[in-house]
Design a protein around this motif. Sequence first.
Motif, short mmCIF file in Angstrom:
data_model
loop_
_atom_site.label_atom_id
_atom_site.label_comp_id
_atom_site.label_asym_id
_atom_site.label_seq_id
_atom_site.Cartn_x
_atom_site.Cartn_y
_atom_site.Cartn_z
N LYS A 105 -42.89 98.82 -78.26
CA LYS A 105 -42.97 98.29 -76.90
C LYS A 105 -43.36 96.79 -76.92
O LYS A 105 -42.77 95.98 -76.21
CB LYS A 105 -43.99 99.08 -76.08
N THR A 106 -44.33 96.45 -77.75
CA THR A 106 -44.76 95.05 -77.87
C THR A 106 -43.64 94.18 -78.44
O THR A 106 -43.38 93.07 -77.96
CB THR A 106 -46.01 94.95 -78.75
N GLN A 107 -42.94 94.70 -79.44
CA GLN A 107 -41.85 93.94 -80.05
C GLN A 107 -40.70 93.73 -79.04
O GLN A 107 -40.13 92.64 -78.97
CB GLN A 107 -41.33 94.66 -81.28
N ASP A 108 -40.38 94.75 -78.26
CA ASP A 108 -39.34 94.60 -77.23
C ASP A 108 -39.74 93.54 -76.22
O ASP A 108 -38.91 92.74 -75.77
CB ASP A 108 -39.08 95.93 -76.52
N CYS A 109 -41.01 93.50 -75.85
CA CYS A 109 -41.51 92.51 -74.89
C CYS A 109 -41.36 91.10 -75.44
O CYS A 109 -40.89 90.18 -74.76
CB CYS A 109 -42.96 92.82 -74.54
N VAL A 110 -41.74 90.90 -76.72
CA VAL A 110 -41.65 89.59 -77.33
C VAL A 110 -40.19 89.16 -77.47
O VAL A 110 -39.85 88.00 -77.21
CB VAL A 110 -42.36 89.58 -78.71
N LEU A 111 -39.32 90.06 -77.84
CA LEU A 111 -37.92 89.72 -78.02
C LEU A 111 -37.22 89.40 -76.71
O LEU A 111 -36.17 88.75 -76.71
CB LEU A 111 -37.19 90.85 -78.76
N ASP A 116 -46.57 87.40 -71.82
CA ASP A 116 -47.77 88.22 -71.55
C ASP A 116 -47.65 89.60 -72.20
O ASP A 116 -47.92 90.62 -71.58
CB ASP A 116 -47.99 88.34 -70.05
N CYS A 117 -47.25 89.64 -73.44
CA CYS A 117 -47.02 90.92 -74.12
C CYS A 117 -48.28 91.53 -74.73
O CYS A 117 -48.33 92.73 -74.95
CB CYS A 117 -45.97 90.73 -75.22
N ALA A 118 -49.26 90.72 -75.06
CA ALA A 118 -50.47 91.25 -75.69
C ALA A 118 -51.25 92.08 -74.71
O ALA A 118 -51.46 91.71 -73.56
CB ALA A 118 -51.32 90.10 -76.22
N ARG A 119 -51.70 93.21 -75.17
CA ARG A 119 -52.50 94.10 -74.33
C ARG A 119 -53.93 93.57 -74.29
O ARG A 119 -54.55 93.37 -75.34
CB ARG A 119 -52.49 95.52 -74.86
N ILE A 120 -54.44 93.37 -73.09
CA ILE A 120 -55.79 92.89 -72.93
C ILE A 120 -56.62 94.06 -72.43
O ILE A 120 -56.34 94.64 -71.39
CB ILE A 120 -55.86 91.72 -71.92
#
Length: 126
Positions: A105-111, A116-120
């Motif tokens: 999920k994080t990689q899809d967001c970055v690509l 704002d992909c990092a989970r805070i």
Amino acid sequence: MKTQRPIISDDEHVVLKFRPRTSAHPPGGAEEPDPAKALNSKTLGSNKTPSTLPAASDLSRYERPRDEGDDFRHRMLANVAALAFTVALTAIGIWLAVSIADLRKTQDCVLMGRRDCARISVTPQG
């Protein structure tokens, strides 16, 4: 063009008689001569007749004597160890699947080019 067929002799073909399992013929009793066994004993050079072959259904050699004690404690410990191993393996598998899904999920967001992909993690302040 002719097709070639192998030469087959009549000695290779044996018709076996179907005998249903019934209680009228107990295992290990006198059996009718089996043509397949007779053929195999001829081809293998064995001098045994079908009536002298050992019975296939005799399982008495695998039985344990009754006076030999059953180690119940050892068996239960082995069962508990197997259960603990299975639970641990399942938990690791679930954790791994969740971790891979989160990374995906994080990689899809970055690509996609989002920033704002990092989970805070938000912790309540008291």
